[in-house]
Motif scaffolding. Structure first.
Motif, PDB file in Angstrom:
ATOM      1  N   TYR B  50     -19.816 -63.349  14.979  1.00 19.50           N
ATOM      2  CA  TYR B  50     -19.996 -62.720  13.673  1.00 19.50           C
ATOM      3  C   TYR B  50     -19.039 -61.531  13.529  1.00 19.50           C
ATOM      4  CZ  TYR B  50     -22.409 -61.115   9.516  1.00 19.50           C
ATOM      5  OH  TYR B  50     -22.704 -60.754   8.235  1.00 19.50           O
ATOM      6  N   ASP B  51     -18.942 -60.732  14.596  1.00 22.39           N
ATOM      7  CA  ASP B  51     -18.033 -59.584  14.574  1.00 22.39           C
ATOM      8  C   ASP B  51     -16.591 -60.043  14.414  1.00 22.39           C
ATOM      9  OD1 ASP B  51     -20.135 -57.920  14.912  1.00 22.39           O
ATOM     10  OD2 ASP B  51     -19.851 -57.643  17.077  1.00 22.39           O
ATOM     11  N   LEU B  52     -16.228 -61.105  15.155  1.00 20.13           N
ATOM     12  CA  LEU B  52     -14.856 -61.606  15.116  1.00 20.13           C
ATOM     13  C   LEU B  52     -14.511 -62.124  13.726  1.00 20.13           C
ATOM     14  CD1 LEU B  52     -12.238 -62.460  16.604  1.00 20.13           C
ATOM     15  CD2 LEU B  52     -13.321 -64.666  16.967  1.00 20.13           C
ATOM     16  N   LYS B  53     -15.470 -62.873  13.135  1.00 20.87           N
ATOM     17  CA  LYS B  53     -15.259 -63.444  11.813  1.00 20.87           C
ATOM     18  C   LYS B  53     -14.910 -62.339  10.827  1.00 20.87           C
ATOM     19  CE  LYS B  53     -17.858 -67.658  10.866  1.00 20.87           C
ATOM     20  NZ  LYS B  53     -19.203 -68.134  10.598  1.00 20.87           N
ATOM     21  N   GLU B  54     -15.659 -61.265  10.895  1.00 23.47           N
ATOM     22  CA  GLU B  54     -15.437 -60.149   9.981  1.00 23.47           C
ATOM     23  C   GLU B  54     -14.043 -59.575  10.171  1.00 23.47           C
ATOM     24  OE1 GLU B  54     -18.647 -57.329  10.321  1.00 23.47           O
ATOM     25  OE2 GLU B  54     -19.413 -58.088   8.415  1.00 23.47           O
ATOM     26  N   SER B  55     -13.628 -59.417  11.433  1.00 21.01           N
ATOM     27  CA  SER B  55     -12.323 -58.819  11.679  1.00 21.01           C
ATOM     28  C   SER B  55     -11.205 -59.752  11.221  1.00 21.01           C
ATOM     29  CB  SER B  55     -12.166 -58.459  13.161  1.00 21.01           C
ATOM     30  OG  SER B  55     -12.039 -59.619  13.930  1.00 21.01           O
ATOM     31  N   ILE B  56     -11.392 -61.064  11.412  1.00 21.50           N
ATOM     32  CA  ILE B  56     -10.361 -61.999  10.962  1.00 21.50           C
ATOM     33  C   ILE B  56     -10.286 -62.013   9.445  1.00 21.50           C
ATOM     34  CG2 ILE B  56      -9.733 -64.447  10.817  1.00 21.50           C
ATOM     35  CD1 ILE B  56     -10.736 -64.754  13.647  1.00 21.50           C
ATOM     36  N   GLU B  57     -11.470 -61.996   8.820  1.00 17.32           N
ATOM     37  CA  GLU B  57     -11.505 -62.040   7.368  1.00 17.32           C
ATOM     38  C   GLU B  57     -10.766 -60.853   6.769  1.00 17.32           C
ATOM     39  OE1 GLU B  57     -15.277 -62.790   5.232  1.00 17.32           O
ATOM     40  OE2 GLU B  57     -15.736 -64.129   6.919  1.00 17.32           O
ATOM     41  N   THR B  58     -10.901 -59.688   7.373  1.00 16.52           N
ATOM     42  CA  THR B  58     -10.268 -58.515   6.778  1.00 16.52           C
ATOM     43  C   THR B  58      -8.765 -58.463   7.053  1.00 16.52           C
ATOM     44  OG1 THR B  58     -11.223 -57.375   8.661  1.00 16.52           O
ATOM     45  CG2 THR B  58     -12.179 -56.903   6.525  1.00 16.52           C
TER      46      THR B  58
END
Lengths: 98, 218
Positions: B50-58
């Motif tokens: 979940y944390d990684l997804k957020e960082s990739i999305e941004t």
């Protein structure tokens, strides 16, 4: 009825012999100690029943050495397996009929 | 001999055939615990992803499609390695638990934990399992992360299926369930973690409980 009793094999009319054959029916081979543990019998007792089965050529004995230790394996022969199957079928019929 | 004697003979034959060819000391409780470990692991992994997804999305969303960046992200990110270690730890803890609980059960039966049936069980379990494990590592090597979850489920299912002939029969159905889950998962690649949680977590708990109530409580 006569036929059924014919198929009841005298050789298998003993718990330990029946046990040895049961184990050898579902396993390719078994060692002396494995049989001893499974059946919970003494060395001498097991040996005498193995001899009886071997005399009928229902089982085969394979002796070999693993390192310096002698290792004995037992296998059911084709004849033994067929006789055992017939015996079980006869038992089943006897139970159903009575 | 009376009918009673014959019946006793037949039940003894059945018992001996089972005892000599199958590892019957497999503990159902260890299945339940393995399922719980898997669910905990899935929870931890979910947090990380979940944390990684957020960082990739941004940071990378503008470059390529989200899916593509996610796949590449997993492959290159140190998280992939972290997840692998997490999975390994869970596997080792589950195996140790199974060993300890099965030893206790074997002792109660007066059976040995290490005999011909154990060796046969492990051999038949490990051949599909290690094939799948190596294939999984190869897929990670090529960045095919999406396929890791379905492949591990399918090969674990195959391992259970192949081992089931040498232990309690219920393991066969656990195997089939996991194979089916894995195959369905191939069509929903983004949801691997959920399928993992169901296959390794929920299914272990269900089949473990079944086996616990069927055999252990006697």
């Amino acid at each position: 009825m006569k036929n059924i009793i014919l198929n009841i094999n005298k050789v298998f009319d003993h718990r330990i012999r029946l046990g040895i054959m049961s184990v050898l029916m579902v396993n390719n081979h078994a060692e002396f100690n494995t049989l001893k543990e499974l059946l919970g019998v003494t060395d001498g007792n097991l040996a005498s029943h193995i001899k009886a089965l071997e005399k009928e050529s229902f089982i085969l004995i394979e002796k070999q050495f693993i390192g310096k230790k002698p290792n004995t394996k037992y296998k059911a022969t084709k004849k033994g397996k067929e006789a055992f199957k017939k015996h079980i079928e006869a038992l089943e019929k006897l139970i159903k009929n009575s | 001999m009376t009918q009673q004697d014959y019946l006793k003979d037949i039940s003894e034959i059945k018992d001996l055939m089972n005892k000599s060819s199958r590892f019957i000391s497999l503990s159902g409780l260890s299945g339940i615990l393995a399922g719980i470990y898997a669910l905990i692991g899935a929870g931890i992994a979910y947090g990380w992803i979940y944390d990684l997804k957020e960082s990739i999305e941004t940071f990378e969303y503008h470059e390529t499609s989200l899916i593509k960046s996610l796949i590449n992200g997993y492959a290159q990110h140190p998280l992939g390695f972290k997840l692998l270690i997490l999975a390994m730890i869970i596997l080792v803890v589950a195996v140790i638990t199974a060993y300890i609980l099965s030893s206790i059960k074997a002792k109660k039966h007066g059976a040995k934990i290490w005999d011909a049936t154990t060796k046969r069980l492990l051999f038949n379990f490990c051949v599909p399992l290690f094939s799948g494990g190596i294939l999984t590592l190869v897929m990670m090597q090529y960045g095919l992360i999406g396929l890791v979850a379905p492949i591990t489920l399918i090969f674990y299912g195959l391992a259970c299926f192949s081992a089931s002939k040498y232990t309690l029969g219920d393991v066969k159905y656990l195997g089939i369930t996991n194979i089916i889950l894995g195959l369905i998962n191939t069509q929903f690649l983004g949801y691997g973690l959920y399928f993992w949680a169901i296959g390794f977590g929920v299914m272990h708990i269900i089949y473990g409980s079944l086996m616990y109530f069927k055999y252990d409580r006697k």
